[in-house]
Enzyme design. Structure first.
Site, PDB file in Angstrom:
ATOM      1  N   LYS A  38       2.889   0.864  15.986  1.00  0.00           N
ATOM      2  CA  LYS A  38       4.127   0.905  15.211  1.00  0.00           C
ATOM      3  C   LYS A  38       4.161   2.163  14.355  1.00  0.00           C
ATOM      4  O   LYS A  38       5.211   2.697  14.030  1.00  0.00           O
ATOM      5  CB  LYS A  38       4.141  -0.347  14.323  1.00  0.00           C
ATOM      6  CG  LYS A  38       5.366  -0.542  13.475  1.00  0.00           C
ATOM      7  CD  LYS A  38       5.180  -1.811  12.628  1.00  0.00           C
ATOM      8  CE  LYS A  38       6.378  -2.105  11.760  1.00  0.00           C
ATOM      9  NZ  LYS A  38       6.100  -3.172  10.783  1.00  0.00           N
ATOM     10  N   TRP A  48       0.838  -1.211   0.000  1.00  0.00           N
ATOM     11  CA  TRP A  48       0.000   0.000   0.000  1.00  0.00           C
ATOM     12  C   TRP A  48       0.867   1.253   0.000  1.00  0.00           C
ATOM     13  O   TRP A  48       0.387   2.349  -0.240  1.00  0.00           O
ATOM     14  CB  TRP A  48      -0.915   0.007   1.236  1.00  0.00           C
ATOM     15  CG  TRP A  48      -0.212   0.295   2.539  1.00  0.00           C
ATOM     16  CD1 TRP A  48       0.909  -0.315   3.013  1.00  0.00           C
ATOM     17  CD2 TRP A  48      -0.560   1.266   3.518  1.00  0.00           C
ATOM     18  NE1 TRP A  48       1.262   0.201   4.239  1.00  0.00           N
ATOM     19  CE2 TRP A  48       0.377   1.177   4.574  1.00  0.00           C
ATOM     20  CE3 TRP A  48      -1.592   2.203   3.627  1.00  0.00           C
ATOM     21  CZ2 TRP A  48       0.332   1.995   5.710  1.00  0.00           C
ATOM     22  CZ3 TRP A  48      -1.636   3.003   4.753  1.00  0.00           C
ATOM     23  CH2 TRP A  48      -0.678   2.905   5.777  1.00  0.00           C
ATOM     24  N   GLU A  53       0.791  -2.157  12.501  1.00  0.00           N
ATOM     25  CA  GLU A  53       1.044  -3.600  12.559  1.00  0.00           C
ATOM     26  C   GLU A  53       1.352  -4.097  13.966  1.00  0.00           C
ATOM     27  O   GLU A  53       1.688  -5.261  14.144  1.00  0.00           O
ATOM     28  CB  GLU A  53       2.170  -3.962  11.598  1.00  0.00           C
ATOM     29  CG  GLU A  53       1.773  -3.721  10.151  1.00  0.00           C
ATOM     30  CD  GLU A  53       2.804  -4.178   9.139  1.00  0.00           C
ATOM     31  OE1 GLU A  53       3.948  -4.450   9.546  1.00  0.00           O
ATOM     32  OE2 GLU A  53       2.461  -4.244   7.950  1.00  0.00           O
TER      33      GLU A  53
HETATM   34  C1  BGC Z   1       4.970  -1.240   7.589  1.00  0.00           C
HETATM   35  C2  BGC Z   1       3.933  -1.380   6.510  1.00  0.00           C
HETATM   36  C3  BGC Z   1       4.606  -1.210   5.160  1.00  0.00           C
HETATM   37  C4  BGC Z   1       5.748  -2.189   5.011  1.00  0.00           C
HETATM   38  C5  BGC Z   1       6.535  -1.992   3.725  1.00  0.00           C
HETATM   39  C6  BGC Z   1       6.078  -2.235   7.350  1.00  0.00           C
HETATM   40  O1  BGC Z   1       7.080  -2.047   8.294  1.00  0.00           O
HETATM   41  O2  BGC Z   1       4.407  -1.455   8.860  1.00  0.00           O
HETATM   42  O3  BGC Z   1       2.952  -0.386   6.665  1.00  0.00           O
HETATM   43  O4  BGC Z   1       3.690  -1.411   4.142  1.00  0.00           O
HETATM   44  O5  BGC Z   1       6.644  -2.000   6.082  1.00  0.00           O
HETATM   45  O6  BGC Z   1       7.129  -0.741   3.689  1.00  0.00           O
END
Ligand code: BGC
Length: 713
Positions: A552, A316, A447
């Site tokens: 996070k 995303w 996350e």
């Molecule tokens: C983030 C996600 C992101 C991914 C790739 C993760 O650490 O929490 O939101 O899409 O990294 O950059």
């Protein structure tokens, strides 16, 4: 004075080899070259091709229905810059020390100086200039040799080095090394070698070639002549033969310079009072441009083409953090990036069915080929919000371009299919507060919280997705509605569901609630967590994290940023303060959002502080892992924080608006955007925000709450 279009070793956090390779990587949306040492081989050196991946079954200890089936891993290909150098008596220059490096952001040329050494301490100097074609896939490589304490003859062979092995790691952000490759080398002529690499499982092929501009790939030269050797490298399109190499160093360099001239015409930024920051922002936009797939079938990987971290997957990140920059400066490229999403709509339809939703489409959380590649569904597939993120980006693209052709061909179908998904995925529930539409067991952007009911961001974005489908149904060609079997009743239902979607609110704190259970949990024990235990994801089991209030990255605050009319300033301030305290910013996607919201709240010290971390994130190696690749979403976030944060740029009900909030440290900020076939220059100083119309028809906009019509001078 800092040259704002140049970056050198003095401008970056460390001289550690893998980190330097990332920072000075060159690319053109298709191929990426890390700035690796040209005489050594290493696990991190190599060439990366956007979308060239190998697959391998994901092995689960305990599997279940509908889990992602295959890894997709970007392949580290032979290093096109590698060269073999030896003395007349066969002593090989194997050791080397980087002495200087300059990246010219205005021309795309990278110049590096190395001192090379043999085991017997014979030393010479190598200056390597690299430049990547921007309208071709050819690379100009110029190697210049000078004597230090070795002065005799050199034998130089241009090679396509293979890659050494990698170590295993527990860091989920790294890539796995691909070993299932077949290499076929073809000596096309004494001047040219090609190597075709095929993946054993994903059945993809790519050809890399090197061509000597002299007589042969191996040449003997006299150091006394200060010899210069030119080579051309090239990379084919995936599954296509390598075309004949037609450029020489000068033509490739000219192609690159012309491309960057065009980019900077719309993208240049000036911050009066901070050249170093202007330089950092130019660097960020340079790398963003290098990373973006331009062919309509590739996208922007989380690390771009600067490294193999996150396995070359698209997330995303593109739509929510990077696409706005392209929409507002190079809409044609933004269209190509959205075309990629359209190209994977069939896989997304299948994925919706696999998740038990018969209607519509669900885009994969992380992918290259459109299939879900996340082996960890709680922080992968459960991030259903990606559907609404993609739809949101289609909406912004339409607002800025009014590209009806795109709407009819692709855009409407994306928004429709994602809206159909939400309508079936959620469900109505009777509650004491009335009948409402809810979404269960989802994960929002944060996350550190997973599988919860009614994540505010997800619900708010789904609401927008459904309303957008309704709105675009009025704009799209009726033939498209017929082709996609859209009935009036379906469009009306979208509107009704959007109205009925529940948005959680926390009475105690008087703020929008990240989800239904967020505030029931204890706050993470921040005081007793040592600094060395961040990022938390590398030190605690996910369940330990999930059972606490800890974020996070921006989640509810991100929704607030996107929908400024939803929440008044008092509530926004309460929310900002609350969520700021419990956010670790362990994700690089976090700080830019906090900066934008702080700007809106006129918390300018905080906005500035978050912005500075964002703007220089990889140049200071803030996250500590830039060696694996740049944080592309954050690069886009730095542009967003500047334009939508400090300049308050938003489109509200089809009207472009700006609100100026300039940090005290700067005397003036200037940038350009394209908007509905116009070119605007935005200038903010400590007194006012002004918008100058450089190209196009008069336009009515809102500046600091006042409606104005701007005309060309
Ligand atoms: C983030 C996600 C992101 C991914 C790739 C993760 O650490 O929490 O939101 O899409 O990294 O950059």
């Amino acid at each position: 004075m800092t040259n704002t279009y140049q970056l050198t070793l003095a401008d970056i956090a460390s001289q550690e080899a893998a980190y330097v390779e990332t920072i000075f990587s060159l690319a053109n949306g298709h191929l990426g070259l890390r700035a690796s040492d040209p005489v050594m081989t290493s696990a991190t050196a190599g060439t990366i091709v956007n979308g060239f991946y190998e697959t391998r079954p994901i092995v689960y200890g305990e599997a279940a229905v509908g889990y992602a089936k295959n890894h997709q891993t970007i392949v580290n290909l032979p290093d096109l810059r590698h060269i073999h150098v030896q003395t007349a008596t066969g002593d090989v220059f194997r050791a080397s020390e980087r002495q200087a490096t300059t990246l010219n952001l205005a021309t795309g040329q990278l110049t590096e100086q190395f001192e090379l050494r043999t085991a017997a301490d014979q030393r010479i100097r190598l200056t390597l200039t690299s430049v990547v074609g921007q309208t071709t896939n050819e690379i100009g490589l110029r190697y210049q040799f000078e004597a230090i304490n070795y002065t005799g003859q050199l034998q130089v062979t241009k090679t396509l080095a293979a890659i050494d092995g990698d170590e295993a790691s527990d860091d989920p952000r790294k890539a796995r090394q691909v070993t299932s490759l077949n290499f076929a080398t073809a000596q096309v002529s004494p001047r040219q070698t090609n190597v075709t690499i095929t993946t054993q499982t994903s059945h993809k092929a790519i050809t890399l070639g090197v061509l000597a501009m002299g007589e042969a790939l191996t040449q003997t030269i006299e150091l006394a002549d200060k010899p210069v050797l030119d080579y051309i490298g090239a990379v084919s399109v995936i599954d296509q033969p390598l075309p004949a190499m037609v450029g020489d160093f000068a033509t490739i360099a000219a192609d690159s310079a012309q491309y960057w001239r065009k980019v900077w015409a719309n993208s240049a930024i000036t911050i009066e009072g901070d050249d170093q920051l202007t330089q950092a922002l130019h660097y960020n936009l340079f790398q963003l441009n290098q990373a973006a797939g331009r062919d309509g079938v590739t996208n922007i990987a989380a690390k771009g083409l600067s490294g193999t971290g996150y396995e070359g997957h698209y997330f995303w990140d593109t739509e929510m953090y990077m696409l706005p920059y392209f929409i507002y400066t190079q809409p044609e490229l933004a269209r190509q990036l959205l075309a990629y999403r359209y190209s994977i709509l069939p896989q997304a339809r299948k994925r919706a069915k696999a998740l038990g939703v018969a209607q519509g489409a669900l885009f994969a959380w992380r992918t290259i080929n459109g299939e879900e590649a996340s082996a960890y569904y709680p922080a992968g597939t459960a991030q259903y919000h990606i559907n609404a993120d993609i739809a949101y980006a289609v909406g912004t693209y339409m607002d800025v371009t009014d590209d009806r052709d795109f709407l009819n061909q692709m855009g409407f179908e994306i928004v429709l299919e994602t809206a159909r998904f939400w309508a079936q995925f959620g469900s109505y529930r009777e509650t004491q507060a009335g009948r409402r539409f809810e979404f269960f067991d989802v994960t929002g952007p944060d996350e550190y919280t997973a599988i919860v009911n009614n994540n505010y961001y997800t619900n708010r974005m789904a609401k927008h997705n459904l309303m957008l489908a309704q709105q675009l149904a009025r704009l799209v060609d009726p033939a498209v509605l017929r082709r996609l079997n859209v009935l009036d009743s379906e469009v009306q239902a979208f509107g009704q569901i959007a109205d009925d979607i529940y948005l959680p609110y926390n009475q105690e704190h008087q703020i929008n609630a990240q989800d239904d259970s967020f505030f029931d949990k204890p706050v993470w024990p921040f005081e007793s967590t040592p600094k060395s235990h961040y990022p938390l994801l590398l030190h605690y089991h996910p369940l330990t994290i999930y059972r606490h209030q800890v974020a996070k990255q921006a989640d509810t605050i991100l929704a607030e940023y996107l929908f400024p009319a939803d929440t008044d300033q008092d509530q926004l301030l309460r929310e900002y303060r609350y969520y700021e305290q419990i956010t670790t910013h362990d994700s690089s996607l976090s700080r830019s959002v906090f900066s934008m919201v702080a700007s809106r709240l006129n918390q300018m010290d905080a906005a500035y502080h978050f912005f500075m971390d964002t703007a220089q994130m990889d140049l200071v190696d803030l996250q500590g892992n830039a060696a694996d690749g740049l944080h592309l979403a954050n690069l886009g976030g730095s542009w967003l924080a500047l334009t939508t944060g400090f300049a308050g740029m938003h489109i509200v009900n089809g009207q472009l608006q700006f609100t100026g909030h300039l940090p005290a440290a700067w005397s003036k900020l200037t940038f350009r955007v394209r908007y509905q076939n116009r070119l605007l220059q935005v200038e903010i100083d400590q007194q006012q925000l002004a918008v100058v119309l450089l190209e196009g028809d008069a336009l009515t906009i809102t500046i600091d709450g006042e409606i104005q019509t701007i005309r060309q001078a």
